[in-house]
Motif scaffolding. Structure first.
Motif, PDB file in Angstrom:
ATOM      1  N   LYS A 125      12.122  -4.036  -1.120  1.00 18.54           N
ATOM      2  CA  LYS A 125      13.031  -2.898  -0.941  1.00 18.54           C
ATOM      3  C   LYS A 125      13.577  -2.431  -2.288  1.00 18.54           C
ATOM      4  O   LYS A 125      13.751  -1.229  -2.521  1.00 18.54           O
ATOM      5  CB  LYS A 125      14.167  -3.286   0.000  1.00 18.54           C
ATOM      6  N   GLY A 126      13.833  -3.379  -3.178  1.00 13.32           N
ATOM      7  CA  GLY A 126      14.287  -3.011  -4.515  1.00 13.32           C
ATOM      8  C   GLY A 126      13.220  -2.284  -5.308  1.00 13.32           C
ATOM      9  O   GLY A 126      13.520  -1.365  -6.086  1.00 13.32           O
ATOM     10  N   TRP A 127      11.961  -2.680  -5.106  1.00 12.23           N
ATOM     11  CA  TRP A 127      10.857  -1.992  -5.780  1.00 12.23           C
ATOM     12  C   TRP A 127      10.757  -0.546  -5.294  1.00 12.23           C
ATOM     13  O   TRP A 127      10.604   0.383  -6.099  1.00 12.23           O
ATOM     14  CB  TRP A 127       9.553  -2.734  -5.525  1.00 12.23           C
ATOM     15  N   VAL A 128      10.861  -0.326  -3.993  1.00 12.75           N
ATOM     16  CA  VAL A 128      10.837   1.038  -3.454  1.00 12.75           C
ATOM     17  C   VAL A 128      12.010   1.843  -4.012  1.00 12.75           C
ATOM     18  O   VAL A 128      11.860   3.014  -4.392  1.00 12.75           O
ATOM     19  CB  VAL A 128      10.886   1.020  -1.912  1.00 12.75           C
ATOM     20  N   GLU A 129      13.176   1.225  -4.080  1.00 13.95           N
ATOM     21  CA  GLU A 129      14.353   1.902  -4.620  1.00 13.95           C
ATOM     22  C   GLU A 129      14.120   2.329  -6.068  1.00 13.95           C
ATOM     23  O   GLU A 129      14.429   3.458  -6.464  1.00 13.95           O
ATOM     24  CB  GLU A 129      15.564   0.974  -4.529  1.00 13.95           C
ATOM     25  N   SER A 130      13.533   1.441  -6.866  1.00 15.17           N
ATOM     26  CA  SER A 130      13.303   1.717  -8.272  1.00 15.17           C
ATOM     27  C   SER A 130      12.226   2.780  -8.479  1.00 15.17           C
ATOM     28  O   SER A 130      12.402   3.709  -9.277  1.00 15.17           O
ATOM     29  CB  SER A 130      12.889   0.423  -8.990  1.00 15.17           C
ATOM     30  N   ARG A 131      11.120   2.662  -7.763  1.00 16.01           N
ATOM     31  CA  ARG A 131       9.973   3.543  -8.003  1.00 16.01           C
ATOM     32  C   ARG A 131      10.101   4.893  -7.309  1.00 16.01           C
ATOM     33  O   ARG A 131       9.693   5.911  -7.873  1.00 16.01           O
ATOM     34  CB  ARG A 131       8.694   2.863  -7.539  1.00 16.01           C
ATOM     35  N   PHE A 132      10.642   4.916  -6.102  1.00 13.20           N
ATOM     36  CA  PHE A 132      10.673   6.155  -5.325  1.00 13.20           C
ATOM     37  C   PHE A 132      12.078   6.738  -5.171  1.00 13.20           C
ATOM     38  O   PHE A 132      12.229   7.855  -4.680  1.00 13.20           O
ATOM     39  CB  PHE A 132      10.048   5.936  -3.950  1.00 13.20           C
ATOM     40  N   GLY A 133      13.095   5.990  -5.554  1.00  9.57           N
ATOM     41  CA  GLY A 133      14.457   6.494  -5.490  1.00  9.57           C
ATOM     42  C   GLY A 133      15.066   6.490  -4.104  1.00  9.57           C
ATOM     43  O   GLY A 133      16.106   7.120  -3.888  1.00  9.57           O
ATOM     44  N   LEU A 134      14.451   5.774  -3.155  1.00 13.45           N
ATOM     45  CA  LEU A 134      14.982   5.668  -1.794  1.00 13.45           C
ATOM     46  C   LEU A 134      15.775   4.369  -1.681  1.00 13.45           C
ATOM     47  O   LEU A 134      15.222   3.286  -1.859  1.00 13.45           O
ATOM     48  CB  LEU A 134      13.842   5.673  -0.770  1.00 13.45           C
ATOM     49  N   THR A 135      17.054   4.469  -1.405  1.00 12.68           N
ATOM     50  CA  THR A 135      17.885   3.271  -1.344  1.00 12.68           C
ATOM     51  C   THR A 135      17.710   2.569   0.005  1.00 12.68           C
ATOM     52  O   THR A 135      17.496   3.217   1.025  1.00 12.68           O
ATOM     53  CB  THR A 135      19.368   3.619  -1.550  1.00 12.68           C
ATOM     54  N   PRO A 136      17.811   1.244   0.036  1.00 14.66           N
ATOM     55  CA  PRO A 136      17.687   0.525   1.311  1.00 14.66           C
ATOM     56  C   PRO A 136      18.872   0.824   2.214  1.00 14.66           C
ATOM     57  O   PRO A 136      20.003   0.966   1.756  1.00 14.66           O
ATOM     58  CB  PRO A 136      17.652  -0.947   0.877  1.00 14.66           C
ATOM     59  N   ARG A 137      18.602   0.887   3.497  1.00 15.83           N
ATOM     60  CA  ARG A 137      19.642   1.156   4.487  1.00 15.83           C
ATOM     61  C   ARG A 137      20.003  -0.087   5.282  1.00 15.83           C
ATOM     62  O   ARG A 137      21.019  -0.109   5.982  1.00 15.83           O
ATOM     63  CB  ARG A 137      19.171   2.261   5.445  1.00 15.83           C
ATOM     64  N   TRP A 138      19.149  -1.101   5.204  1.00 15.72           N
ATOM     65  CA  TRP A 138      19.368  -2.313   5.993  1.00 15.72           C
ATOM     66  C   TRP A 138      18.733  -3.493   5.277  1.00 15.72           C
ATOM     67  O   TRP A 138      17.593  -3.419   4.808  1.00 15.72           O
ATOM     68  CB  TRP A 138      18.749  -2.152   7.394  1.00 15.72           C
ATOM     69  N   HIS A 139      19.469  -4.595   5.187  1.00 20.58           N
ATOM     70  CA  HIS A 139      18.895  -5.865   4.753  1.00 20.58           C
ATOM     71  C   HIS A 139      19.721  -6.977   5.404  1.00 20.58           C
ATOM     72  O   HIS A 139      20.670  -7.490   4.812  1.00 20.58           O
ATOM     73  CB  HIS A 139      18.895  -6.014   3.239  1.00 20.58           C
ATOM     74  N   GLY A 140      19.384  -7.284   6.640  1.00 25.34           N
ATOM     75  CA  GLY A 140      20.169  -8.232   7.416  1.00 25.34           C
ATOM     76  C   GLY A 140      21.418  -7.617   8.015  1.00 25.34           C
ATOM     77  O   GLY A 140      21.870  -8.025   9.081  1.00 25.34           O
TER      78      GLY A 140
END
Length: 281
Positions: A125-140
């Motif tokens: 999820k952090g990789w997606v946030e870094s590369r695509f700029g989409l922040t995670p909405r859920w992690h547990g």
């Protein structure tokens, strides 16, 4: 896998990606507000990560020259040698505990398949946030407030997952790029694939707009598991989300590298705003 060459827009308007679900910068050719929008789902374009093509020309030359059955081995061999995955001391590792040096792209994807809210899930999820700029909405837990304890926990897990690894996020860059090359080879001209996800409670998801005939506009987490089998999706919840996913938003799928992600016909899909069909089993 059912693929299509176009997507027919429904009656729902085209909401943008909410500001709190995106970063102002990323590391690909389109900003998050575009690639995370409903317009992108309906009219997808190529997503190119910064610097990958330039830094790894030799890999792409080898893939072009290889037979289809050989390409997975070509990719694995390149990753092993380029990132010295079997020789951590060659990359400067001098410690006695080598556990984290084995945390490569394969183990990270397998970790996601066991638990998407794990340390490996936080890395992805952090990789997606870094590369695509989409922040995670859920992690547990929901990650709506960056100042909350839940978000701090996610950041800690992400940092722990990256610590002591050899350029793990750069490895994931190549996984995504290789996946896109293979999808284009196997499905020339295709733009979407019909994928499914089983859920139990629609209230646990961010519904931006309700349409008619079971259509909804939802904000997905920045990385999600889907399957290409509707029957398999029904094993995971009482409701089934059906989404026409742009091929350019597929990070990984079960047939890409044999033995890495087995069972459940699983696809790892980059999130954003999507038009979904909601139905019961």
């Amino acid at each position: 896998m059912q693929v299509s060459r176009g997507h027919q827009p429904g009656a729902i308007r085209q909401p943008s990606l909410p500001r709190e679900a995106r970063l102002p910068i990323n590391r690909c050719n389109l900003p998050a507000v575009v690639l995370g929008s409903l317009s992108f789902q309906r009219h997808p374009a190529d997503l190119v990560l910064d610097g990958v093509a330039e830094l790894h020309r030799d890999l792409f030359r080898r893939l072009d020259a290889a037979l289809p059955a050989q390409r997975p081995d070509v990719f694995r061999d390149y990753m092993t040698v380029h990132f010295q995955l079997e020789w951590p001391e060659q990359m400067g590792f001098t410690g006695q505990r080598k556990g984290r040096t084995k945390a490569n792209y394969i183990k990270t994807i397998r970790g996601w398949s066991f638990d998407s809210d794990s340390r490996e899930g936080a890395v992805l999820k952090g990789w997606v946030e870094s590369r695509f700029g989409l922040t995670p909405r859920w992690h547990g837990q929901p990650l709506c407030d960056p100042s909350a304890e839940a978000y701090r926990r996610y950041l800690e897990m992400r940092a722990q997952g990256l610590y002591g690894t050899n350029a793990l996020e750069a490895q994931l860059d190549l996984v995504y790029t290789y996946c896109q090359i293979e999808l284009a080879r196997r499905h020339p001209g295709a733009r979407h694939v019909a994928l499914y996800r089983g859920i139990n409670r629609i209230g646990d998801h961010e519904v931006l707009e309700e349409g008619s005939d079971g259509r909804h506009v939802m904000l997905l987490n920045n990385l999600n598991s889907f399957t290409c089998s509707r029957d398999r999706a029904g094993e995971f919840g009482d409701y089934i989300l059906a989404v026409d996913v742009p091929l350019t938003k597929i990070f990984f799928h079960c047939g890409l590298l044999p033995g890495v992600l087995q069972g459940e016909d699983e696809f790892l899909v980059i999130g954003g705003v999507v038009d979904v069909g909601l139905s019961t089993i």
